[in-house]
Motif scaffolding. Sequence first.
Motif, PDB file in Angstrom:
ATOM      1  N   ALA A 167      -1.166   6.964  -9.327  1.00  0.00           N
ATOM      2  CA  ALA A 167      -2.132   8.051  -9.120  1.00  0.00           C
ATOM      3  C   ALA A 167      -2.633   8.116  -7.686  1.00  0.00           C
ATOM      4  N   LYS A 168      -2.548   7.007  -7.003  1.00  0.00           N
ATOM      5  CA  LYS A 168      -3.125   6.951  -5.657  1.00  0.00           C
ATOM      6  C   LYS A 168      -2.255   7.704  -4.661  1.00  0.00           C
ATOM      7  N   ARG A 169      -2.814   8.725  -4.053  1.00  0.00           N
ATOM      8  CA  ARG A 169      -2.006   9.549  -3.162  1.00  0.00           C
ATOM      9  C   ARG A 169      -2.126   9.129  -1.706  1.00  0.00           C
ATOM     10  N   LYS A 170      -3.186   8.468  -1.383  1.00  0.00           N
ATOM     11  CA  LYS A 170      -3.350   7.990  -0.010  1.00  0.00           C
ATOM     12  C   LYS A 170      -2.287   6.929   0.287  1.00  0.00           C
ATOM     13  N   HIS A 171      -1.845   6.912   1.541  1.00  0.00           N
ATOM     14  CA  HIS A 171      -0.812   5.949   1.891  1.00  0.00           C
ATOM     15  C   HIS A 171      -1.284   4.515   1.665  1.00  0.00           C
ATOM     16  N   HIS A 172      -0.471   3.764   0.989  1.00  0.00           N
ATOM     17  CA  HIS A 172      -0.792   2.351   0.763  1.00  0.00           C
ATOM     18  C   HIS A 172       0.479   1.588   0.429  1.00  0.00           C
ATOM     19  N   ASN A 173       0.349   0.279   0.448  1.00  0.00           N
ATOM     20  CA  ASN A 173       1.501  -0.578   0.185  1.00  0.00           C
ATOM     21  C   ASN A 173       1.367  -1.224  -1.189  1.00  0.00           C
ATOM     22  N   HIS A 174       2.433  -1.856  -1.619  1.00  0.00           N
ATOM     23  CA  HIS A 174       2.436  -2.452  -2.956  1.00  0.00           C
ATOM     24  C   HIS A 174       2.788  -3.928  -2.942  1.00  0.00           C
ATOM     25  N   ILE A 175       2.120  -4.632  -3.823  1.00  0.00           N
ATOM     26  CA  ILE A 175       2.474  -6.029  -4.065  1.00  0.00           C
ATOM     27  C   ILE A 175       3.072  -6.104  -5.466  1.00  0.00           C
ATOM     28  N   TYR A 176       4.332  -6.525  -5.538  1.00  0.00           N
ATOM     29  CA  TYR A 176       5.006  -6.660  -6.821  1.00  0.00           C
ATOM     30  C   TYR A 176       4.863  -8.094  -7.308  1.00  0.00           C
ATOM     31  N   ILE A 177       4.195  -8.240  -8.440  1.00  0.00           N
ATOM     32  CA  ILE A 177       4.026  -9.574  -9.003  1.00  0.00           C
ATOM     33  C   ILE A 177       5.156  -9.806  -9.994  1.00  0.00           C
ATOM     34  N   ASP A 234      -2.034  -2.483  -5.598  1.00  0.00           N
ATOM     35  CA  ASP A 234      -2.145  -1.729  -4.359  1.00  0.00           C
ATOM     36  C   ASP A 234      -2.603  -2.644  -3.237  1.00  0.00           C
ATOM     37  N   TYR A 235      -2.024  -2.415  -2.089  1.00  0.00           N
ATOM     38  CA  TYR A 235      -2.481  -3.125  -0.898  1.00  0.00           C
ATOM     39  C   TYR A 235      -2.699  -2.103   0.210  1.00  0.00           C
ATOM     40  N   GLU A 236      -3.943  -1.737   0.342  1.00  0.00           N
ATOM     41  CA  GLU A 236      -4.288  -0.725   1.342  1.00  0.00           C
ATOM     42  C   GLU A 236      -4.745  -1.431   2.603  1.00  0.00           C
ATOM     43  N   ASP A 237      -4.205  -1.015   3.711  1.00  0.00           N
ATOM     44  CA  ASP A 237      -4.503  -1.694   4.966  1.00  0.00           C
ATOM     45  C   ASP A 237      -4.305  -0.715   6.113  1.00  0.00           C
ATOM     46  N   GLU A 238      -5.416  -0.115   6.457  1.00  0.00           N
ATOM     47  CA  GLU A 238      -5.424   0.887   7.523  1.00  0.00           C
ATOM     48  C   GLU A 238      -4.834   0.327   8.823  1.00  0.00           C
ATOM     49  N   GLU A 239      -5.277  -0.863   9.168  1.00  0.00           N
ATOM     50  CA  GLU A 239      -4.840  -1.467  10.428  1.00  0.00           C
ATOM     51  C   GLU A 239      -3.331  -1.692  10.430  1.00  0.00           C
ATOM     52  N   LEU A 240      -2.839  -2.234   9.321  1.00  0.00           N
ATOM     53  CA  LEU A 240      -1.401  -2.470   9.193  1.00  0.00           C
ATOM     54  C   LEU A 240      -0.619  -1.163   9.291  1.00  0.00           C
ATOM     55  N   SER A 241      -1.107  -0.145   8.608  1.00  0.00           N
ATOM     56  CA  SER A 241      -0.439   1.152   8.660  1.00  0.00           C
ATOM     57  C   SER A 241      -0.322   1.649  10.093  1.00  0.00           C
ATOM     58  N   LYS A 242      -1.392   1.448  10.840  1.00  0.00           N
ATOM     59  CA  LYS A 242      -1.357   1.889  12.236  1.00  0.00           C
ATOM     60  C   LYS A 242      -0.352   1.101  13.056  1.00  0.00           C
ATOM     61  N   ILE A 243      -0.343  -0.203  12.843  1.00  0.00           N
ATOM     62  CA  ILE A 243       0.610  -1.049  13.560  1.00  0.00           C
ATOM     63  C   ILE A 243       2.035  -0.586  13.292  1.00  0.00           C
ATOM     64  N   LEU A 244       2.338  -0.323  12.017  1.00  0.00           N
ATOM     65  CA  LEU A 244       3.684   0.097  11.651  1.00  0.00           C
ATOM     66  C   LEU A 244       4.029   1.453  12.243  1.00  0.00           C
ATOM     67  N   MET A 245       3.125   2.407  12.049  1.00  0.00           N
ATOM     68  CA  MET A 245       3.297   3.739  12.643  1.00  0.00           C
ATOM     69  C   MET A 245       3.604   3.617  14.130  1.00  0.00           C
ATOM     70  N   ASN A 246       2.731   2.881  14.789  1.00  0.00           N
ATOM     71  CA  ASN A 246       2.828   2.725  16.231  1.00  0.00           C
ATOM     72  C   ASN A 246       4.170   2.124  16.641  1.00  0.00           C
ATOM     73  N   ILE A 288       7.121   5.355   4.705  1.00  0.00           N
ATOM     74  CA  ILE A 288       7.293   3.999   5.221  1.00  0.00           C
ATOM     75  C   ILE A 288       6.242   3.129   4.580  1.00  0.00           C
ATOM     76  N   LYS A 289       6.699   2.133   3.855  1.00  0.00           N
ATOM     77  CA  LYS A 289       5.687   1.234   3.297  1.00  0.00           C
ATOM     78  C   LYS A 289       6.170  -0.196   3.216  1.00  0.00           C
ATOM     79  N   LEU A 290       5.174  -1.062   3.247  1.00  0.00           N
ATOM     80  CA  LEU A 290       5.470  -2.469   3.152  1.00  0.00           C
ATOM     81  C   LEU A 290       5.554  -2.852   1.686  1.00  0.00           C
ATOM     82  N   GLN A 291       6.547  -3.623   1.381  1.00  0.00           N
ATOM     83  CA  GLN A 291       6.719  -4.086   0.014  1.00  0.00           C
ATOM     84  C   GLN A 291       6.599  -5.599  -0.003  1.00  0.00           C
ATOM     85  N   ILE A 292       5.543  -6.061  -0.635  1.00  0.00           N
ATOM     86  CA  ILE A 292       5.316  -7.497  -0.734  1.00  0.00           C
ATOM     87  C   ILE A 292       5.708  -7.937  -2.135  1.00  0.00           C
TER      88      ILE A 292
END
Lengths: 149, 149
Positions: free
Chosen positions: B86-96, B104-116, B131-135
């Motif tokens: 349901a979450k539409r804002k950009h975020h990453n996922h942790i698969y257990i 959900d793993y939301e990390d504004e700073e990380l998103s910026k680093i990746l974008m940049n 583009i998302k990080l998959q943990i």
Amino acid sequence: MESKKLNIITNVLSAKKLKITHQRIVVYQAVMETNKHPSAEQVFERIKDNNPSISLATVYKTLETFVENELINKVSSPGGTMRYDAKRKHHNHIYITNTNEILDYEDEELSKILMNYLNKKKFSNLNITDIKLQIKGEKVNPSKGISIT
Amino acid sequence: MESKKLNIITNVLSAKKLKITHQRIVVYQAVMETNKHPSAEQVFERIKDNNPSISLATVYKTLETFVENELINKVSSPGGTMRYDAKRKHHNHIYITNTNEILDYEDEELSKILMNYLNKKKFSNLNITDIKLQIKGEKVNPSKGISIT
DNA sequence: CTCCAAATAAGAATTATTATTATTTAGTAA
DNA sequence: TTACTAAATAATAATAATTCTTATTTGGAG
Ligand SMILES: [Mn+2]
Ligand SMILES: [Mn+2]
Ligand SMILES: [Zn+2]
Ligand SMILES: [Zn+2]
């Protein structure tokens, strides 16, 4: 040449204490000689002409065995089916949604940035086994390749 | 309260020119009121007691409709089945991997680093859509939660 | 209200994967 | 070498996830 490659494979299988069977050899070769991240079905298609008696179930089971023994990796795809990856070194994937391709994206520098950033975070109760970037996109021209600077 | 939420949903559906049906309302609610990234089957399980005549195929179709209309996201999982988010804002996922959970793993700073970092790269013939990080990891204690500093 | 394009329910079909079991075989040791 | 046996394989059934088909229902436009 042929026998040398075969020798390498038998060594790899032996090191994992896996019985050396014709089926394992051809499945291993099929996965190793492509970078296309084939599905089990695609591995089967690639080898069945030269190995008419091999069973699709054996291909599935053999690939699973290789995954368990860390000879190859298994990766889910947006299309839903599982794909197999010969590349053992850490790398990221680009999923091409309009062709179902999975491309490798190796980036030492990026890996370091991510490692470095995430090591500062503390994840309690979580044992991280893998961290990778997943890029999704589509080919502008599906018949051509993609290059990265 | 109830009617207000309902009103919000009808507005959302109207904005996408989707017919307002009971099935769409309950499926939408079910996905929205959890952060567990349910499968279609799990959405169906959650709503069927209060909606005994709803069909699993309708749940599948309705979720697909929502994905096409960008109301929710669809995400593949290492377990192979598709999950809805349901979450539409950009975020990453942790698969257990030992509980099949997706966090959900939301990390504004990380998103910026990746974008940049990735903006400096030129990908020819590729239209990047996500583009998302998959943990990937496992819970040390499966019955407890995970916290991140 | 009427009407009809779109949505739904029910169940069949398809696809991907796993399980079962009889048969075969790789590796071991007499 | 040959015999043995645990493991691997082939064939196929079973299961799980998802999609398709079609008869019926219905939301919403007019
Ligand atoms: Mn499956
Ligand atoms: Mn599937
Ligand atoms: Zn790869
Ligand atoms: Zn999410």
